[in-house]
Enzyme design. Structure first.
Site, PDB file in Angstrom:
ATOM      1  N   HIS A  60       0.823  -1.212   0.000  1.00 62.34           N
ATOM      2  CA  HIS A  60       0.000   0.000   0.000  1.00 62.34           C
ATOM      3  C   HIS A  60       0.859   1.264   0.000  1.00 62.34           C
ATOM      4  O   HIS A  60       2.041   1.242   0.362  1.00 62.34           O
ATOM      5  CB  HIS A  60      -0.918   0.007   1.223  1.00 62.34           C
ATOM      6  CG  HIS A  60      -0.159  -0.002   2.531  1.00 62.34           C
ATOM      7  ND1 HIS A  60       0.443   1.114   3.066  1.00 62.34           N
ATOM      8  CD2 HIS A  60       0.107  -1.015   3.386  1.00 62.34           C
ATOM      9  CE1 HIS A  60       1.029   0.803   4.204  1.00 62.34           C
ATOM     10  NE2 HIS A  60       0.857  -0.498   4.428  1.00 62.34           N
ATOM     11  N   GLU A  98      -2.589  -7.129   7.462  1.00 59.74           N
ATOM     12  CA  GLU A  98      -1.302  -6.879   8.100  1.00 59.74           C
ATOM     13  C   GLU A  98      -1.033  -7.920   9.194  1.00 59.74           C
ATOM     14  O   GLU A  98      -1.971  -8.487   9.780  1.00 59.74           O
ATOM     15  CB  GLU A  98      -1.317  -5.468   8.715  1.00 59.74           C
ATOM     16  CG  GLU A  98      -0.118  -5.086   9.558  1.00 59.74           C
ATOM     17  CD  GLU A  98       1.174  -5.051   8.762  1.00 59.74           C
ATOM     18  OE1 GLU A  98       1.642  -6.143   8.376  1.00 59.74           O
ATOM     19  OE2 GLU A  98       1.709  -3.956   8.549  1.00 59.74           O
TER      20      GLU A  98
END
Length: 254
Positions: free
Chosen positions: A14, A108
């Protein structure tokens, strides 16, 4: 024999997030806690992260239509989903955001009780955990209520099985996080603990850095994915977007 793997696979970290910025501020100030108001899942992109995503969108848009991703899988975390949405808005993806596959297995790494702590904060508040990590190493260390790299790899094995089952022969874009990028390399290339940690020590995965694989039918019995580029940031450099490679907010336990 039906092709098991995608024809092309891009794995993108990201864009820079507000958490990356807050982490830098905490380390610069020498404090133990990172000042983030949101849950980790809700941390947005920074303005620089948006610019990086826009630059990457232009790179994908410059590819011939038949070479752009036709499947998008993303972590459920806001910063990853927003990165994919910006790539689409910039013309880089023919896939509509409503067709993105949001897969929690791409999330994550979870940091448990060490969430939002700097290395100093961990040493101050949980010195026994710092010692456990020193002894076990980051690959096997699991903080209480959190995950080790092996835990991430376990869920990614399942995610890769899903990709191979449903998206063989397609062009797949995965938008996720730094540890996920590294752990997918570990799986796709059949690495050892020592090999992947050596790559990790070389430097962080850049925000919006591209890792790309292409299917090679001549490898093995049924073909395999071959690495074409890793941590590729030329699209950002060409577009003049700021390059950032800050670890995520919980870098001390990454």
């Amino acid at each position: 024999m039906q092709q098991r793997w995608p024809q092309r696979l891009w794995i993108v970290r990201h864009g820079e997030s507000a958490g990356n910025v807050a982490r830098d501020a905490a380390y610069a100030a020498g404090v133990g806690r990172i000042d983030i108001a949101e849950r980790d899942v809700d941390v947005p992109l920074s303005r620089q992260g948006e610019q990086q995503s826009e630059a990457l969108a232009r790179w994908f848009a410059a590819l011939p239509p038949g070479e752009r991703p036709d499947v998008v899988l993303t972590s459920p975390y806001l910063r990853a989903r927003r990165t994919a949405e910006i790539i689409h808005a910039g013309g880089g993806l023919p896939v509509e955001p409503t067709e993105f596959v949001v897969d929690e297995r791409l999330r994550e790494k979870e940091f448990g009780i060490l969430d939002r702590l700097t290395a100093l904060g961990i040493a101050q508040e949980h010195p026994e955990q710092a010692e456990f990590r020193r002894i076990l190493g980051k690959f096997y260390f699991r903080p209480p209520a959190g995950e080790s790299w092996c835990d991430v790899i376990l869920r990614l094995r399942s995610a890769l099985d899903t990709i191979s089952l449903h998206h063989g022969g397609q062009r797949v874009l995965v938008v996720s996080h730094q540890v996920v990028v590294l752990c997918l390399r570990y799986l796709l290339e059949g690495m050892t603990e020592e090999q992947i940690l050596a790559i990790d020590r070389e430097g962080d995965v850049a925000n919006c850095g591209v890792t790309e694989y292409a299917f090679d039918p001549d490898q093995g019995h049924s073909g395999r994915m071959q690495l074409r580029r890793y941590n590729f940031v030329a699209p950002l450099e060409v577009a003049g977007a700021p390059l950032t490679a800050e670890p995520d907010a919980n870098a001390a336990v990454r």
